[in-house]
Write a protein that holds these residues in place. Sequence first.
Motif, PDB file in Angstrom:
ATOM      1  N   VAL A   1       5.786 -10.297   6.373  1.00  0.00           N
ATOM      2  CA  VAL A   1       6.099  -9.030   5.695  1.00  0.00           C
ATOM      3  C   VAL A   1       5.888  -7.865   6.662  1.00  0.00           C
ATOM      4  N   LYS A   2       4.818  -7.923   7.448  1.00  0.00           N
ATOM      5  CA  LYS A   2       4.566  -6.873   8.432  1.00  0.00           C
ATOM      6  C   LYS A   2       5.710  -6.827   9.444  1.00  0.00           C
ATOM      7  N   ARG A   3       6.132  -7.981   9.933  1.00  0.00           N
ATOM      8  CA  ARG A   3       7.215  -8.043  10.913  1.00  0.00           C
ATOM      9  C   ARG A   3       8.520  -7.508  10.316  1.00  0.00           C
ATOM     10  N   ALA A   4       8.833  -7.910   9.087  1.00  0.00           N
ATOM     11  CA  ALA A   4      10.056  -7.442   8.430  1.00  0.00           C
ATOM     12  C   ALA A   4      10.015  -5.927   8.259  1.00  0.00           C
ATOM     13  N   THR A   5       8.865  -5.396   7.913  1.00  0.00           N
ATOM     14  CA  THR A   5       8.706  -3.949   7.749  1.00  0.00           C
ATOM     15  C   THR A   5       8.954  -3.223   9.069  1.00  0.00           C
ATOM     16  N   GLU A   6       8.415  -3.777  10.168  1.00  0.00           N
ATOM     17  CA  GLU A   6       8.634  -3.188  11.492  1.00  0.00           C
ATOM     18  C   GLU A   6      10.127  -3.213  11.856  1.00  0.00           C
ATOM     19  N   LEU A   7      10.777  -4.340  11.577  1.00  0.00           N
ATOM     20  CA  LEU A   7      12.197  -4.472  11.893  1.00  0.00           C
ATOM     21  C   LEU A   7      13.045  -3.501  11.073  1.00  0.00           C
ATOM     22  N   ILE A   8      12.719  -3.360   9.799  1.00  0.00           N
ATOM     23  CA  ILE A   8      13.459  -2.430   8.928  1.00  0.00           C
ATOM     24  C   ILE A   8      13.295  -0.996   9.428  1.00  0.00           C
ATOM     25  N   ALA A   9      12.083  -0.639   9.821  1.00  0.00           N
ATOM     26  CA  ALA A   9      11.843   0.709  10.354  1.00  0.00           C
ATOM     27  C   ALA A   9      12.632   0.929  11.641  1.00  0.00           C
ATOM     28  N   ALA A  10      12.686  -0.079  12.504  1.00  0.00           N
ATOM     29  CA  ALA A  10      13.448   0.031  13.744  1.00  0.00           C
ATOM     30  C   ALA A  10      14.936   0.178  13.450  1.00  0.00           C
ATOM     31  N   CYS A  11      15.434  -0.570  12.476  1.00  0.00           N
ATOM     32  CA  CYS A  11      16.848  -0.468  12.096  1.00  0.00           C
ATOM     33  C   CYS A  11      17.168   0.920  11.549  1.00  0.00           C
ATOM     34  N   LYS A  12      16.303   1.428  10.688  1.00  0.00           N
ATOM     35  CA  LYS A  12      16.512   2.770  10.136  1.00  0.00           C
ATOM     36  C   LYS A  12      16.540   3.824  11.238  1.00  0.00           C
ATOM     37  N   ALA A  13      15.611   3.712  12.192  1.00  0.00           N
ATOM     38  CA  ALA A  13      15.556   4.671  13.294  1.00  0.00           C
ATOM     39  C   ALA A  13      16.820   4.586  14.141  1.00  0.00           C
ATOM     40  N   GLN A  14      17.273   3.370  14.392  1.00  0.00           N
ATOM     41  CA  GLN A  14      18.478   3.204  15.192  1.00  0.00           C
ATOM     42  C   GLN A  14      19.700   3.749  14.463  1.00  0.00           C
ATOM     43  N   LEU A  15      19.789   3.500  13.162  1.00  0.00           N
ATOM     44  CA  LEU A  15      20.909   4.035  12.385  1.00  0.00           C
ATOM     45  C   LEU A  15      20.900   5.563  12.382  1.00  0.00           C
ATOM     46  N   LYS A  16      19.711   6.136  12.257  1.00  0.00           N
ATOM     47  CA  LYS A  16      19.596   7.593  12.263  1.00  0.00           C
ATOM     48  C   LYS A  16      20.014   8.162  13.617  1.00  0.00           C
ATOM     49  N   ARG A  17      19.604   7.491  14.689  1.00  0.00           N
ATOM     50  CA  ARG A  17      19.980   7.928  16.038  1.00  0.00           C
ATOM     51  C   ARG A  17      21.500   7.851  16.224  1.00  0.00           C
ATOM     52  N   VAL A  18      22.086   6.750  15.811  1.00  0.00           N
ATOM     53  CA  VAL A  18      23.532   6.570  15.955  1.00  0.00           C
ATOM     54  C   VAL A  18      24.284   7.586  15.105  1.00  0.00           C
ATOM     55  N   GLU A  19      23.787   7.855  13.903  1.00  0.00           N
ATOM     56  CA  GLU A  19      24.422   8.857  13.044  1.00  0.00           C
ATOM     57  C   GLU A  19      24.447  10.213  13.740  1.00  0.00           C
ATOM     58  N   GLY A  20      23.326  10.569  14.382  1.00  0.00           N
ATOM     59  CA  GLY A  20      23.270  11.829  15.112  1.00  0.00           C
ATOM     60  C   GLY A  20      24.257  11.870  16.262  1.00  0.00           C
ATOM     61  N   GLU A  21      24.377  10.760  16.994  1.00  0.00           N
ATOM     62  CA  GLU A  21      25.323  10.698  18.103  1.00  0.00           C
ATOM     63  C   GLU A  21      26.762  10.826  17.606  1.00  0.00           C
ATOM     64  N   VAL A  22      27.089  10.141  16.524  1.00  0.00           N
ATOM     65  CA  VAL A  22      28.439  10.205  15.962  1.00  0.00           C
ATOM     66  C   VAL A  22      28.740  11.625  15.482  1.00  0.00           C
ATOM     67  N   THR A  23      27.776  12.252  14.842  1.00  0.00           N
ATOM     68  CA  THR A  23      27.957  13.614  14.363  1.00  0.00           C
ATOM     69  C   THR A  23      28.226  14.555  15.540  1.00  0.00           C
ATOM     70  N   GLN A  24      27.483  14.392  16.636  1.00  0.00           N
ATOM     71  CA  GLN A  24      27.702  15.228  17.830  1.00  0.00           C
ATOM     72  C   GLN A  24      29.106  15.018  18.385  1.00  0.00           C
ATOM     73  N   ILE A  25      29.549  13.775  18.434  1.00  0.00           N
ATOM     74  CA  ILE A  25      30.883  13.475  18.950  1.00  0.00           C
ATOM     75  C   ILE A  25      31.947  14.118  18.082  1.00  0.00           C
ATOM     76  N   LEU A  26      31.801  13.996  16.773  1.00  0.00           N
ATOM     77  CA  LEU A  26      32.801  14.552  15.846  1.00  0.00           C
ATOM     78  C   LEU A  26      32.781  16.066  15.868  1.00  0.00           C
ATOM     79  N   ASP A  27      31.597  16.664  15.999  1.00  0.00           N
ATOM     80  CA  ASP A  27      31.495  18.131  16.057  1.00  0.00           C
ATOM     81  C   ASP A  27      32.090  18.688  17.340  1.00  0.00           C
ATOM     82  N   ALA A  28      32.072  17.896  18.407  1.00  0.00           N
ATOM     83  CA  ALA A  28      32.596  18.349  19.694  1.00  0.00           C
ATOM     84  C   ALA A  28      34.120  18.401  19.700  1.00  0.00           C
ATOM     85  N   GLU A  29      34.745  17.667  18.803  1.00  0.00           N
ATOM     86  CA  GLU A  29      36.218  17.626  18.786  1.00  0.00           C
ATOM     87  C   GLU A  29      36.807  18.782  18.045  1.00  0.00           C
TER      88      GLU A  29
END
Length: 90
Positions: free
Chosen positions: A62-90
């Motif tokens: 459960v601890k490992r799954a929680t760590e993995l879920i947090a890492a996935c959420k952080a990565q999704l948030k980072r990617v969302e920010g990158e995509v938003t920057q790309i779209l705003d630049a156009e």
Amino acid sequence: MRASARRGCGPYGFLHGSRLYDTAMAKKKNACNYADAIAEIERILAKFRTEQPDVDTLTAEVKRATELIAACKAQLKRVEGEVTQILDAE
């Protein structure tokens, strides 16, 4: 589950004999990507569905799954920010 038996990504280092070594290089080498993290979460869930894990194993998984879920959420948030920057630049 023993750390030496773990597969997938995570901060486990490398195994030499029966000793587990946690090094910066091993951490970098074991840095997981989103797909690896999802696969490991799915493996943990499948294990829960098919087995009756003992309390120690349950806690660790459960601890490992929680760590993995947090890492996935952080990565999704980072990617969302990158995509938003790309779209705003156009």
